[in-house]
Enzyme design. Structure first.
Site, PDB file in Angstrom:
ATOM      1  N   ASP A  43       0.592  -1.318   0.037  1.00 34.51           N
ATOM      2  CA  ASP A  43       0.004  -0.118  -0.039  1.00 34.51           C
ATOM      3  C   ASP A  43       0.834   1.128  -0.119  1.00 34.51           C
ATOM      4  O   ASP A  43       1.988   1.272   0.326  1.00 34.51           O
ATOM      5  CB  ASP A  43      -0.813  -0.051   1.411  1.00 34.51           C
ATOM      6  N   LYS A  65      -3.299   3.267  -2.113  1.00 34.43           N
ATOM      7  CA  LYS A  65      -4.768   4.001  -1.891  1.00 34.43           C
ATOM      8  C   LYS A  65      -4.280   5.035  -1.120  1.00 34.43           C
ATOM      9  O   LYS A  65      -3.555   5.237  -0.036  1.00 34.43           O
ATOM     10  CB  LYS A  65      -5.501   3.313  -1.166  1.00 34.43           C
ATOM     11  N   MET A 181      -7.681   9.135   9.874  1.00 41.30           N
ATOM     12  CA  MET A 181      -8.129   9.724   8.826  1.00 41.30           C
ATOM     13  C   MET A 181      -9.046  10.752   8.970  1.00 41.30           C
ATOM     14  O   MET A 181      -9.999  11.002   8.522  1.00 41.30           O
ATOM     15  CB  MET A 181      -8.823   8.596   8.005  1.00 41.30           C
TER      16      MET A 181
END
Ligand code: SAH
Length: 520
Positions: A43, A65, A181
């Protein structure tokens, strides 16, 4: 379907936590598995430096991502890759940032794998919340401040009617709250905390790229953090840490306090040298960009050396002016079936302590090394011993300064120069280096030999001395010793850092000193 697959040899999927960023924070188990992986699916948040552990023949698949917007691959595609590769019978590592089961969708990937009957194992990782707090100097719990911690996602769609995060209970229910996030939704998160009764004066830290040389952190309170983050321009990936423990940072901030933290340093070197300087600089917090400028290779048929090896007892002295001189001299000596005993009777002189240390690996102590670690210094030390009529062998680079042999011959010595290796310029990371310099973010370039200077400049291909000067504007230049420094000034540049001791340790001290005097 089930029946058919039973006789296929399926590969195994290892879902591994890469840790938060610092490659040193992967687990021992994770490292062992990477070292034998046949396929690695990784990732955006897994540090690419970890891929160096993977065998060269293995397949690397990036499925990055970024902020869940620019998917390089959709989750379905990632699942499909894992399934397909395991049907090829491969050992697959699925490498994910932090811990794979903490907001990493690792659970979802495993559900797919399980559905297909593919065997798997999971290796936890240091989650970024833990690392960000630690590397920002914040103990995530502390008896005086927090007896509980909540890890929360801040990525939820704010328009969603029913949130999965129960802010009403969380806001005052957890001592420390860490939001993953959450940067985009920071204003909503702050509103939720206030609406549900958390004290607006509660300290908050936001930490970006935790545990990496790019780590950035800011501190405020629930009332101020929105503005603090906006002013500092902090973007994802970052974590929000909320709670009284944040106030401990004042005394416990250790990572960002290291002497070279935040300094971007280009370290030029030869391709073969494992860069001791890079390790030392990184230890002090620097962000090093390694730039290989020369490649060293042995001379295939070193005639002068072969002749000399046949009459080795005739030499009174062997002089080593570099580590590579030692290395390739011995490689050839051993290839002839000879060993260190054949040097009996020869005295050995070396240019400085690094070469002396290297020589010791072959079981030999240097008889002489000069007080000044240069060719001139070495020649002078020998002249002081008296060299008239002495036979001297110098195994060295093909292209080297003639000063040592000339000085010795001038004093009546018989000198045999034996080239044992050649240096060739390479320009592997030319584009990257130019781009870094053009971006104006580089703080320093280090040079450990004249040839690194010459080749670095050649690699940059400046159109004029002015262009070179403008590329290096505001960039400090460190040179290991006077010869290297002269090559720098000969190219119209200025040397800012030069150690008293011409060694890697001396260089490190001088670099640290140059920045610490600035801080005072
Ligand atoms: N599984 C990961 C989290 C993935 S979710 C873990 O255990 O850490 C992605 C979020 O993690 C990012 O948006 C950011 O909030 C956080 N994150 C991951 N690495 C980070 C880092 N080095 N510094 C700050 N935040 C990080």
């Amino acid at each position: 379907m089930e029946e058919k697959r039973k006789d296929l040899k399926l590969g195994k999927v290892y879902l591994i936590g890469a840790g938060p960023g610092d490659p040193g924070l992967i687990t021992v188990r994770g490292k062992q598995l990477l070292e034998k992986a046949e396929v690695v699916v990784y990732d955006y948040l897994a540090n690419p430096k970890l891929l160096k552990l993977v065998p060269k023949s293995s397949e690397l698949i990036y499925v990055g991502k970024k902020g869940n917007i620019h998917h390089a691959h959709s989750q379905e595609e990632i699942n499909q890759i894992l399934v397909d590769k395991s049907h090829e019978g491969k050992l697959i590592v699925r490498l994910k940032g932090g811990d794979p089961f903490i907001f990493g969708r690792g659970g979802e990937e495993l559900q797919e794998i399980h559905k297909e009957g593919i065997p798997f194992e999971v290796v936890p990782g240091v989650t970024s919340a833990s690392a960000a707090a630690t590397y920002a100097g914040i103990p995530i719990t502390h008896r005086d401040f927090a007896a509980s911690v909540a890890f929360v996602t801040g990525h939820e769609d704010p328009n969603k009617k029913e949130s999965n995060v129960d802010w009403a209970k969380l806001a005052t229910g957890a001592g420390t709250i860490v939001v993953y996030m959450g940067i985009k939704n920071l204003p909503i998160i702050v509103d939720n905390l206030l609406k549900h009764g958390r004290d607006p004066e509660t300290p908050v830290a936001v930490v970006r790229w935790a545990s990496t040389p790019e780590q950035e952190s800011v501190v405020g309170t629930i009332a101020t953090i929105k503005d603090v983050v906006a002013d500092a321009g902090i973007k994802a990936p970052a974590l929000i840490i909320i709670g009284g423990v944040v106030s401990l940072r004042d005394t416990m901030d250790w990572f960002e306090k290291r002497p070279l933290f935040g300094k971007k340093i280009i370290v030029t070197r030869t391709r073969e040298q494992a860069s001791e300087l890079v390790q030392e600089l990184e230890e002090q917090g620097a962000n090093c960009l390694e730039c290989a400028t020369i490649k060293i290779s042995p001379i295939k048929e070193p005639k002068e050396l072969d002749n000399a090896l046949e009459r080795l007892q005739e030499f009174h002295w062997i002089l080593f002016t570099s580590i590579n001189g030692v290395k390739y001299f011995f490689e050839r000596l051993f290839s002839k079936g000879m060993d260190a005993r054949d040097l009996k009777g020869c005295d050995i002189a070396v240019v400085g302590p690094s070469t002396a240390d290297y020589l010791r690996k072959y079981g030999l102590n240097a008889d002489l090394f000069p007080p000044v670690f240069t060719g001139e210094g070495l020649a002078q030390a020998l002249l002081d011993q008296g060299v008239e009529g002495r036979n001297i062998l110098i195994p060295r680079a093909q292209q080297a300064r003639e000063i040592v042999p000339e000085n010795l011959r001038g004093a009546g010595a018989q000198v045999t120069v034996a080239p044992v290796y050649v240096t060739k310029p390479i320009a592997e990371n030319k584009k990257e280096m130019r781009a870094e310099l053009e971006s104006g973010t580089v703080d320093m370039v280090t040079f450990t030999s004249s040839s690194t200077v010459t080749n670095f400049i050649k690699m940059l291909q400046p159109e004029s001395p002015e262009e070179l000067a403008s590329l290096l504007k505001g960039v400090r230049i460190a040179a290991i010793g006077p010869i290297t420094a002269k090559t720098v000034t000969d190219n119209g540049l200025q040397v800012d850092v030069q150690p008293e001791n011409y060694t890697i340790a001396g260089m490190l001290d001088a670099i640290v000193e140059s920045y610490s005097s600035e801080k005072k």
